[in-house]
Design an enzyme around this catalytic site. Structure first.
Site, PDB file in Angstrom:
ATOM      1  N   THR A  88       3.416   5.987  -2.928  1.00  0.00           N
ATOM      2  CA  THR A  88       4.651   6.742  -2.747  1.00  0.00           C
ATOM      3  C   THR A  88       5.248   6.462  -1.378  1.00  0.00           C
ATOM      4  OG1 THR A  88       3.774   8.728  -1.656  1.00  0.00           O
ATOM      5  CG2 THR A  88       3.591   8.615  -4.064  1.00  0.00           C
ATOM      6  N   ASP A  89       6.533   6.731  -1.254  1.00  0.00           N
ATOM      7  CA  ASP A  89       7.128   6.768   0.068  1.00  0.00           C
ATOM      8  C   ASP A  89       6.597   8.000   0.794  1.00  0.00           C
ATOM      9  OD1 ASP A  89       8.715   5.995   2.209  1.00  0.00           O
ATOM     10  OD2 ASP A  89      10.427   5.538   0.941  1.00  0.00           O
ATOM     11  N   CYS A  90       6.771   8.027   2.107  1.00  0.00           N
ATOM     12  CA  CYS A  90       6.061   9.022   2.914  1.00  0.00           C
ATOM     13  C   CYS A  90       6.650  10.421   2.750  1.00  0.00           C
ATOM     14  CB  CYS A  90       6.066   8.598   4.376  1.00  0.00           C
ATOM     15  SG  CYS A  90       5.191   7.034   4.623  1.00  0.00           S
ATOM     16  N   ALA A 141       6.691  11.969  -0.203  1.00  0.00           N
ATOM     17  CA  ALA A 141       7.312  12.114  -1.519  1.00  0.00           C
ATOM     18  C   ALA A 141       6.565  13.076  -2.424  1.00  0.00           C
ATOM     19  CB  ALA A 141       7.437  10.747  -2.191  1.00  0.00           C
TER      20      ALA A 141
END
Length: 868
Positions: free
Chosen positions: A367-369, A371
């Site tokens: 995931t993006d940070c 998320a």
């Protein structure tokens, strides 16, 4: 003559045509600087087999040699950055941090019997299962939760090193304060404009080599790198600079090519050099109001729900990630946004259904940070952190950038955690982390000079000439050139976002970057430079040197005015990207395009517009060089007689100045083509960034998005695929008809075109040829106006190109997101500007009969195939 006494090492090592070879130690070399012949003799000496040590000279001598090489305009084989990183006497002002001693990672498998999973003769999945089976619940949860700076922790009892899955490699490895400084290629939007697969793969492989070098020397703890392949949907998007462009075919080819280069099997034992993780899966094209981590702020990337029609998802937002899967990419990073109500960090139908089951993706999903926290705190998809952890894991997340799963997962989620860790460790096994390594892995320095040459080549090939009235470019030798504009001394400003810096505390300390003015100073050619200091800065509301005074730049004593204008790619003063809309003056002024910051419109900042207007009033020819990722409104300047030439360079990377100078003086010819549309400013006023619809809606006054759907006559200044050259090119279709061939039930079509250089610049002729297909008028309202289907790079005076088109190239997505063959009259066109008439093809749909189905398999019943 000058005396060059080699000392090892001294201050500034300068590789030349010796390609990294070194001169004999303590050798005193007498070099006559009287003319080209002496210089060539010196170059030949450097290239001689006996030259074993690098020549080290001072800055003053570099400048003298630059003058002697004036006729070559800063030959890039001489002005290449290179660093000597080892040795007791090697220091610089940032030395302690950059040159500290690193410890290579300990071998996870010192021998084949150290652990049961170290036997490489066993199937990889069996080895992964053995390792993961030995992990406790807490260890599993920790391996799923990756800290953006530290990564996941080591498990010493199992021989597992700590590892960071959030390493960036958009246009070179993002690794600050390192020695050597990683090669900073042009930003992706610039490299893509070359339409050169060979260049893309070479740059990707170079970055993979540098990643592997830094890993084995202990300078970084990962081989898993992130690269952005989203669609440049809205021209105001702050991160458009990071992606190849607005076309799904282009982005797909770029993604597959980059992945194959980074993952080239050239690591120890034939392992991939590094791993590519394709981000952001998917439909990410909006930064919004910012304000993270506050949950109640206005719409932003952390809570945005992208409402997307099935047809738009199928033909715009999924193809490049399918391409990543087909290329064997080791990872995908999910985006912050939701799609039709489901956050991407928990979107099982797309991650598990499309990516893993349909496309065969076999890597790790990260995931993006933040998320996973977004799932409950900002999207409100579930009510608490525990539920967010559960839906993220069931939705396909293997690695969270954050800590929600580690702190909120329950014992009942252990099977989900095990499955996630198997996926992430499968990547590490494929990269060779758990293979028995040679007794000592060779960590020889990579060839910095060759990588720097590649960065230069990418900057040249990615430059796009948009206007050239009266053949103002290339500039004549011996002219008086006035240089002005806010980016004439750009260092970090010309690199683009996600760049690595020598000194993260002072981005301007970038000795590896050639600024525009430095490039011209190195050029020579009898050039007289008039560098105008002062004037508007990037964000200035006025062209006054000192705002509030009447002091503006005055008419220079010059023959031509060069203005280096553009946008900021980053805000060096505010690293918290999500706070930029609220706290960054650059963002609020509309002169910044970056993560966290969309632009309010398409205009150049007001001070730069005033400077251009003032310069055109002087009656001198004005050449405008643009440093920007996203498009700016050039409608006025496209029609302004005083602005003779416009060249867009994107963010050209470390060789910016050298590339610019050699392009302006015709030593190189611009060959790039736009990968994104340059719109009129009024276009952005007609649609919201949050409206994701691709197709136009006349009833609502909605113009649609990208060249595939927007009316060019109404909204466009310079279209996708546009690019001029100093060379003159003639295009023609082959006299013979297009040929067809069938393999089983599949039919393909070969289209032959010829390209010929008919004059112009003395540099080697080079161009890119783009082939578009225009569907039949009967294709229906969902059909694009046109779509890119093939492209080739041409070098030399002439070439014959054979474009192979498959049945899939004549298929279009329907409202249900499924692709179907569209019968009727299609036409093929080459990229503009081209006066070549289109070529037409009649496409028929053949339906498999009952008899054919019985003969060739029941699966063919009702199958529709093409006949050309």
């Amino acid at each position: 003559a000058m005396d060059v006494e080699e000392q090892n090492p001294l201050v500034t090592p300068v590789p030349g045509p010796n390609n990294g070879q070194r001169l004999p130690r303590s050798r005193l070399v007498k070099v006559a600087i009287g003319g080209c012949a002496a210089l060539l003799a010196f170059s030949a000496y450097l290239a001689s087999p006996g030259a074993q040590r690098r020549l080290v000279v001072t800055k003053a001598i570099i400048e003298e040699v630059a003058m002697a090489r004036a006729g070559t305009c800063g030959d890039p084989s001489w002005f290449l950055p290179s660093e000597v990183c080892e040795g007791p006497d090697v220091t610089d002002s940032w030395g302690n941090r950059r040159r500290k001693t690193y410890t290579p990672p300990a071998a996870s498998c010192p021998n084949a019997t150290a652990y049961s999973w170290c036997d490489s003769s066993e199937d990889l999945s069996v080895r992964v299962d053995k390792l993961v089976a030995g992990m406790s619940f807490d260890e599993l949860a920790a391996q799923v939760s990756c800290d953006i700076f530290g990564g996941v922790p080591a498990i010493e009892r199992l021989g597992v090193n700590n590892y960071n899955y959030i390493r960036e490699n958009n246009h070179g490895l993002l690794w600050n304060d390192a020695c050597p400084i990683p090669t900073m290629f042009p930003q992706i939007i610039t490299m893509a404009a070359s339409f050169n697969r060979t260049l893309w793969k070479a740059a990707a492989e170079a970055s993979g080599i540098e990643t592997r070098y830094n890993f084995h020397t202990g300078k970084q703890n990962s081989l898993f790198t992130q690269t952005n392949f989203n669609i440049f949907l809205d021209p105001r998007w702050g991160r458009g600079q990071e992606v190849p462009g607005e076309d799904p075919f282009l982005n797909t080819v770029y993604a597959k090519t980059w992945t194959s280069g980074v993952q080239a099997p050239k690591g120890p034992g034939g392992a991939p050099l590094a791993g590519t993780s394709c981000k952001h899966f998917t439909a990410y094209s909006f930064e919004g109001a910012g304000g993270w981590p506050h949950p109640a702020r206005d719409s932003n990337r952390h809570n945005f729900n992208a409402v997307i029609a099935e047809v738009d998802l199928a033909d715009t937002h999924l193809p490049m990630y399918k391409g990543c899967a087909e290329a064997g990419a080791m990872g995908m990073m999910t985006s912050y946004n939701a799609i039709n109500g489901v956050p991407m960090a928990a979107n099982g139908p797309l991650t598990n259904g499309e990516a893993r089951k349909k496309w065969g993706f076999n890597g790790a999903v990260v995931t993006d940070c933040g998320a996973v926290e977004d799932i409950w705190l900002r999207h409100k998809y579930v009510s608490n952190a525990t539920e967010a952890a559960r839906v993220a894991l069931t939705g396909g997340t293997d690695i969270e950038c954050g800590k929600t799963i580690k702190t909120s997962a329950t014992q009942g989620m252990k099977p989900l955690l095990q499955n996630a860790v198997k996926n992430s460790f499968g990547v590490r096994f494929r990269l060779g982390d758990f293979d028995v390594q040679p007794e000592k892995i060779v960590t020889q320095m990579y060839d910095q000079g060759e990588h720097a040459k590649l960065a230069y080549e990418a900057a040249v090939q990615g430059a796009v000439l948009l206007k050239n009235d009266g053949k103002t470019l290339p500039l004549a030798k011996g002219i008086r050139l006035a240089v002005m504009g806010p980016l004439k001394h750009g260092t970090w400003e010309v690199l683009g976002s996600y760049s690595g810096y020598k000194n993260s505390a002072n981005w301007s300390d970038s000795p590896n970057v050639v600024t525009p003015v430095q490039g011209l100073q190195n050029c020579g050619l009898g050039l007289t430079l008039v560098v105008t200091e002062g004037g508007p800065y990037v964000c200035s509301p006025t062209d006054q040197v000192i705002p509030g005074t009447n002091h503006a730049v005055q008419k220079p004593e010059a023959d031509v005015v060069l203005i280096v204008a553009g946008l900021y790619c980053q805000d060096e003063q505010l690293q918290d990207v999500d706070m930029r809309p609220e706290e960054s003056g650059k963002c609020q002024s509309g002169c910044l395009e970056s993560e966290g910051c969309d632009r309010p419109g398409l205009s150049l900042p007001q001070g730069q517009r005033q400077l251009i207007d003032r310069a055109t009033a002087w009656g001198l020819p004005v050449v405008l060089v643009l440093i920007s990722g996203g498009p700016v409104d050039l409608a006025v300047y496209a029609g302004t007689p005083g602005v003779k030439s416009i060249m867009w360079m994107g963010y050209p990377g470390q060789a910016a100045g050298t590339a610019m100078a050699r392009l302006l003086f015709g030593i190189e010819s611009p060959t790039g083509r736009l990968t994104h549309t340059f719109y009129k400013g009024s276009y952005a006023d007609t649609l919201s960034m949050k409206d994701m619809n691709m197709r136009p809606d006349a009833a609502k006054g909605y113009p649609g998005r990208t060249y595939r759907f927007v009316d060019p006559a109404k909204w466009v200044v310079y279209p996708f695929g546009y690019g001029l050259s100093y060379h003159q090119w003639e295009y023609s279709w082959a006299d013979k008809p297009a040929s067809t061939k069938r393999s089983g039930w599949q039919c393909s079509l070969s289209v032959t075109a010829a390209v010929k250089n008919s004059g112009g610049c003395t540099s080697e002729p080079e161009t890119s040829v783009l082939l578009f297909l225009v569907p039949p008028s009967s294709a229906g309202p969902l059909a694009p106006r046109m779509a890119l289907r093939a492209f080739e790079r041409v070098r030399g005076p002439k070439a014959t190109l054979i474009f192979e088109l498959s049945e899939q190239d004549f298929q279009l997505a329907g409202a249900d997101g499924k692709f179907r063959l569209v019968p009727g009259t299609w036409r093929a066109e080459l990229a503009k500007p081209s006066t070549l008439a289109p070529r037409y093809f009649q496409v028929k749909a053949l339906v498999a009969s009952e008899e054919a189905s019985e003969l060739m398999g029941r699966a063919l019943r009702g199958h529709v195939a093409a006949a050309f």
